[in-house]
Motif scaffolding. Structure first.
Motif, PDB file in Angstrom:
ATOM      1  N   VAL A   6       0.862  -1.178   0.000  1.00  0.00           N
ATOM      2  CA  VAL A   6       0.000   0.000   0.000  1.00  0.00           C
ATOM      3  C   VAL A   6       0.900   1.230   0.000  1.00  0.00           C
ATOM      4  O   VAL A   6       1.620   1.492   0.968  1.00  0.00           O
ATOM      5  N   THR A   7       0.894   1.955  -1.119  1.00  0.00           N
ATOM      6  CA  THR A   7       1.704   3.169  -1.218  1.00  0.00           C
ATOM      7  C   THR A   7       0.972   4.329  -0.547  1.00  0.00           C
ATOM      8  O   THR A   7      -0.232   4.279  -0.318  1.00  0.00           O
ATOM      9  N   LEU A   8       1.709   5.372  -0.234  1.00  0.00           N
ATOM     10  CA  LEU A   8       1.166   6.468   0.570  1.00  0.00           C
ATOM     11  C   LEU A   8       0.894   7.700  -0.286  1.00  0.00           C
ATOM     12  O   LEU A   8       1.753   8.123  -1.055  1.00  0.00           O
ATOM     13  N   PRO A   9      -0.291   8.296  -0.130  1.00  0.00           N
ATOM     14  CA  PRO A   9      -0.550   9.571  -0.804  1.00  0.00           C
ATOM     15  C   PRO A   9       0.167  10.691  -0.072  1.00  0.00           C
ATOM     16  O   PRO A   9       0.731  10.493   1.010  1.00  0.00           O
ATOM     17  N   LEU A  10       0.123  11.893  -0.640  1.00  0.00           N
ATOM     18  CA  LEU A  10       0.840  13.004  -0.032  1.00  0.00           C
ATOM     19  C   LEU A  10       0.209  13.436   1.293  1.00  0.00           C
ATOM     20  O   LEU A  10       0.911  13.785   2.242  1.00  0.00           O
ATOM     21  N   PHE A  11      -1.118  13.415   1.367  1.00  0.00           N
ATOM     22  CA  PHE A  11      -1.800  13.891   2.568  1.00  0.00           C
ATOM     23  C   PHE A  11      -1.728  12.850   3.688  1.00  0.00           C
ATOM     24  O   PHE A  11      -1.321  11.701   3.473  1.00  0.00           O
ATOM     25  N   THR A  12      -2.141  13.219   4.879  1.00  0.00           N
ATOM     26  CA  THR A  12      -1.987  12.367   6.056  1.00  0.00           C
ATOM     27  C   THR A  12      -2.794  11.083   5.964  1.00  0.00           C
ATOM     28  O   THR A  12      -2.290   9.987   6.217  1.00  0.00           O
ATOM     29  N   GLY A  13      -4.062  11.190   5.640  1.00  0.00           N
ATOM     30  CA  GLY A  13      -4.932  10.020   5.595  1.00  0.00           C
ATOM     31  C   GLY A  13      -4.667   9.163   4.372  1.00  0.00           C
ATOM     32  O   GLY A  13      -3.739   9.402   3.598  1.00  0.00           O
ATOM     33  N   HIS A  14      -5.494   8.137   4.208  1.00  0.00           N
ATOM     34  CA  HIS A  14      -5.361   7.239   3.064  1.00  0.00           C
ATOM     35  C   HIS A  14      -6.743   6.778   2.668  1.00  0.00           C
ATOM     36  O   HIS A  14      -7.568   6.455   3.529  1.00  0.00           O
ATOM     37  N   PRO A  15      -7.049   6.742   1.358  1.00  0.00           N
ATOM     38  CA  PRO A  15      -8.383   6.309   0.931  1.00  0.00           C
ATOM     39  C   PRO A  15      -8.771   4.928   1.436  1.00  0.00           C
ATOM     40  O   PRO A  15      -9.954   4.651   1.653  1.00  0.00           O
ATOM     41  N   TYR A  16      -7.778   4.048   1.646  1.00  0.00           N
ATOM     42  CA  TYR A  16      -8.090   2.679   2.059  1.00  0.00           C
ATOM     43  C   TYR A  16      -8.568   2.598   3.512  1.00  0.00           C
ATOM     44  O   TYR A  16      -9.160   1.598   3.913  1.00  0.00           O
ATOM     45  N   LEU A  17      -8.300   3.613   4.310  1.00  0.00           N
ATOM     46  CA  LEU A  17      -8.684   3.561   5.722  1.00  0.00           C
ATOM     47  C   LEU A  17     -10.197   3.460   5.898  1.00  0.00           C
ATOM     48  O   LEU A  17     -10.674   2.962   6.918  1.00  0.00           O
TER      49      LEU A  17
END
Length: 681
Positions: free
Chosen positions: A219-230
């Protein structure tokens, strides 16, 4: 040299699209060196001219200078953001101080400033067009703010600061990209990712395969703190691991620790502001934006923070009630998951289940392009014989309603390890009547690529991003100016997000939504009851969304409101952030800021320092404009022509608020924003 280096001659491709197939990394530094030398010669001729300053021999001549350098820089910095291989990063690091020194040599040239000042002092006597007058005013203001009027000693120190800052901001971005890739979360089994749909799971498997981890999931990380997968992951520990990885970027001791980098950036920006006569970097930045001062920014942020935090607390209490049945005390990594449960309970709506209706190509062609074609009468067709800087970047030809060519649009949709995080628009070629150029604009996103043969199904947030970035692209395509300094999106930072945010309105516009939101397998439209529920949830979870954004904006303001003396003290980054968030009442641990300092690329490696407030500032205009479109019939050519001609088309050649009043007929009102964000009370 020109025969050996394709960058030294204008491209023969349509609209001046660089011939990336012929350009190698070895070509960039020699081309930059030649570009620097040519512009220095051009500027020296202007400065040494013994004739009295005129608009043509000074302003127009300055606008004509640097054509080669601008062409090379646009070609290079496009790939430096979107395909930053090790070789490209080395070039960027070498260029950073050189670009800064070259820029300062022009902006701080006393001879040039004297000629510009002479024209500025005689503005009322000169027979100039409105655009020419504004160019003189802007150039004089920019050179004054850059330090052209300083003494020799101060100029020497200013140049050194700027060169060091150029190096540091490049280092910050490189550290962030490296650490983001290193912290991508590896899972051993699909069970750990229960709750993801087939497309998301295939993307994680593909990401693992790309790293040589066959059989695992990344799971790669987006720039912002959260993540769509959460929002979908049922395994709480998996949610925790992803959020912890995201929040630790740039703050781990070692080679990629961004804490000392950002602290030095803050110190040098504060020192530079003091040299230029400002109390802080925030004061320096906002003095030349529509906001006018840090006080105006802080007033708006504080006005919104208290009700946003109150709404977030109400949302939290509802989440606690749902999570209690699972024996869970809600933490930051649980918020998105239980928010979706709450959304389903209150509205019978599961946004994750909407992905099958948002197939990427259909959203692009039948949504984003369809809305623009209906509103502005343009046509957009893929130029299959044109290639961009990467095999995944697609090129589209854009045509005006009368059949004349307008420009090129490049779309680079998918994430990769060499691409920086987030989403953005940039110009490869800026329109200018003086230079005879037409626009070539780029949109970059970071959508996860599914496994071969699988459709790319977007989340609602990704649909929003696609419409948003194309709003920037339209701004860049439609700007019709004489002088390159005003081309594309060259407007005040706290105005530039306005056109992109307006373009988001078409996502749920009935005829647009009905055209693109169709199931990728059956072709069935998004059910009408789901559409109604989406409309009903416009303000749902806005307490969280507004709070996380305002928290990041306040962190930006806090760092950049420090004086030179304050920034020179020893500062612990985590403690500073915590104190800033407590100050504005947004320190709730379950609602972390959208960006934390060590991965806040907007302000420490991008162009938003002391300016991240721009999104909410522009949203006042955006929400007011949406009301205007609704009152005047929505998606009509008449409305589109008015918006294009009076606002998008002027580029940076006019005061943006004056352009807004010309379009709207009055100054923007804040009430529509407060209603949208659920903050009326």
């Amino acid at each position: 040299m020109a025969a050996d280096n394709p960058l030294l001659s204008p491209s023969t491709l349509p609209f001046g699209l660089p011939d990336y197939g012929a350009i190698g990394t070895e070509h960039y530094l020699p081309a930059f060196a030649e570009g620097f030398a040519r512009q220095r010669e051009e500027v020296d001729r202007i400065a040494a001219n013994t004739d009295a300053p005129t608009f043509e021999n000074t302003m127009a001549a300055l606008e004509e200078s640097g054509e080669l350098l601008g062409r090379v820089a646009s070609a290079f910095y496009t790939i430096a953001s979107a395909d930053a291989t090790d070789a490209v990063q080395e070039i960027e690091e070498a260029l950073a101080p050189q670009m800064s020194a070259h820029h300062d040599a022009i902006e701080l040239d006393t001879r040039i400033f004297s000629r510009v000042q002479s024209l500025h002092d005689r503005l009322e006597e000169l027979d100039l067009s409105a655009e020419q007058r504004y160019l003189v005013e802007r150039r004089f203001r920019e050179m004054s703010r850059a330090g052209a009027g300083l003494g020799t000693t101060d100029k020497t120190r200013l140049t050194a600061i700027n060169e060091r800052l150029a190096v540091l901001t490049t280092t910050f971005e490189k550290n962030l990209l490296t650490d983001t890739n290193a912290l991508a979360v590896v899972f051993d089994s699909a069970d750990e990712l229960d709750g993801l749909n087939a497309g998301q799971l295939s993307s994680a498997a593909q990401a693992a395969s790309d790293r040589g981890l066959d059989g695992q999931y990344v799971v790669t990380l987006p720039l912002f703190t959260g993540h769509p997968y959460l929002a979908g992951l049922t395994n709480r520990d998996s949610r925790r691991r992803i959020l912890e990885a995201s929040r630790s970027r740039g703050r781990r001791p070692g080679a990629h620790d961004n804490r000392p980098v950002l602290l030095e950036i803050v110190r040098l920006r504060a020192e530079r502001a003091a040299l230029l006569g400002f109390s802080s970097h925030a004061a320096y930045v906002t003095a030349d934006e529509t906001a006018g001062s840090p006080a105006a920014v802080r007033d708006l942020l504080r006005r919104l923070a208290a009700p946003a935090a109150g709404n977030a607390q109400l949302e939290y209490e509802k989440l606690r009630a749902i999570a209690a049945s699972d024996g869970v005390e809600v933490a930051a990594h649980d918020w998105a998951f239980y928010t979706e449960k709450l959304r389903h309970a209150e509205y019978d709506l599961d946004t994750a289940a909407l992905r099958p209706w948002f197939e990427a190509e259909r959203v692009l062609q039948d949504g984003v392009f369809f809305a623009a074609e209906r509103l502005y009468g343009i046509t957009i067709a893929e130029g299959h014989d044109l290639t961009a800087y990467h095999p995944e970047a697609r090129v589209f030809e854009v045509t005006n309603p009368d059949g004349s060519a307008l420009g090129l649009f490049v779309l680079d949709l998918y994430t990769r390890d060499t691409k920086r995080g987030g989403a953005w628009m940039n110009s490869i070629v800026v329109q200018s009547a003086l230079r005879g150029t037409s626009p070539v604009v780029v949109n970059n996103l970071n959508v996860n690529r599914p496994a071969a043969g699988q459709p790319t199904l977007l989340s609602l947030d990704e649909v929003t991003t696609l419409f948003h970035e194309f709003g920037h692209a339209l701004h860049g395509l439609f700007a019709t100016v004489t002088y390159p300094s005003f081309g594309g999106t060259a407007v005040f930072r706290d105005f530039v997000e306005f056109p992109s945010q307006v373009n988001e309105m078409w996502i749920f516009w009935p005829e647009v939504l009905a055209n693109y939101a169709r199931h990728h397998e059956t072709g069935e439209p998004l059910p009408s009851d789901v559409v109604a529920k989406l409309a009903a949830t416009e303000a749902f979870n806005q307490g969280f969304a507004t709070s996380e954004y305002l928290a990041a904006s306040w962190i930006d303001q806090a760092w950049h409101s420090l004086s030179a003396a304050e920034s020179s003290r020893e500062i612990d980054v985590a403690e500073f952030e915590a104190a800033a968030l407590t100050d504005i009442g947004l320190g709730e641990p379950t609602v972390p800021p959208r960006y934390s300092s060590t991965y806040f690329a907007h302000v420490f490696s991008g162009g938003y320092s002391a300016g991240y407030y721009s999104y909410i500032w522009s949203e006042v205009l955006d929400a007011d404009t949406v009301e205007w479109f609704r009152e005047n019939g929505g998606l009509t050519r008449e409305n589109g022509d008015r918006f294009r001609d009076r606002l998008l088309g002027v580029g940076g050649s006019k005061d943006p608020l004056e352009a807004y009043r010309d379009f709207r007929g009055r100054t923007a009102e804040i009430a529509p924003l407060l209603k949208r964000r659920g903050l009326e009370d």
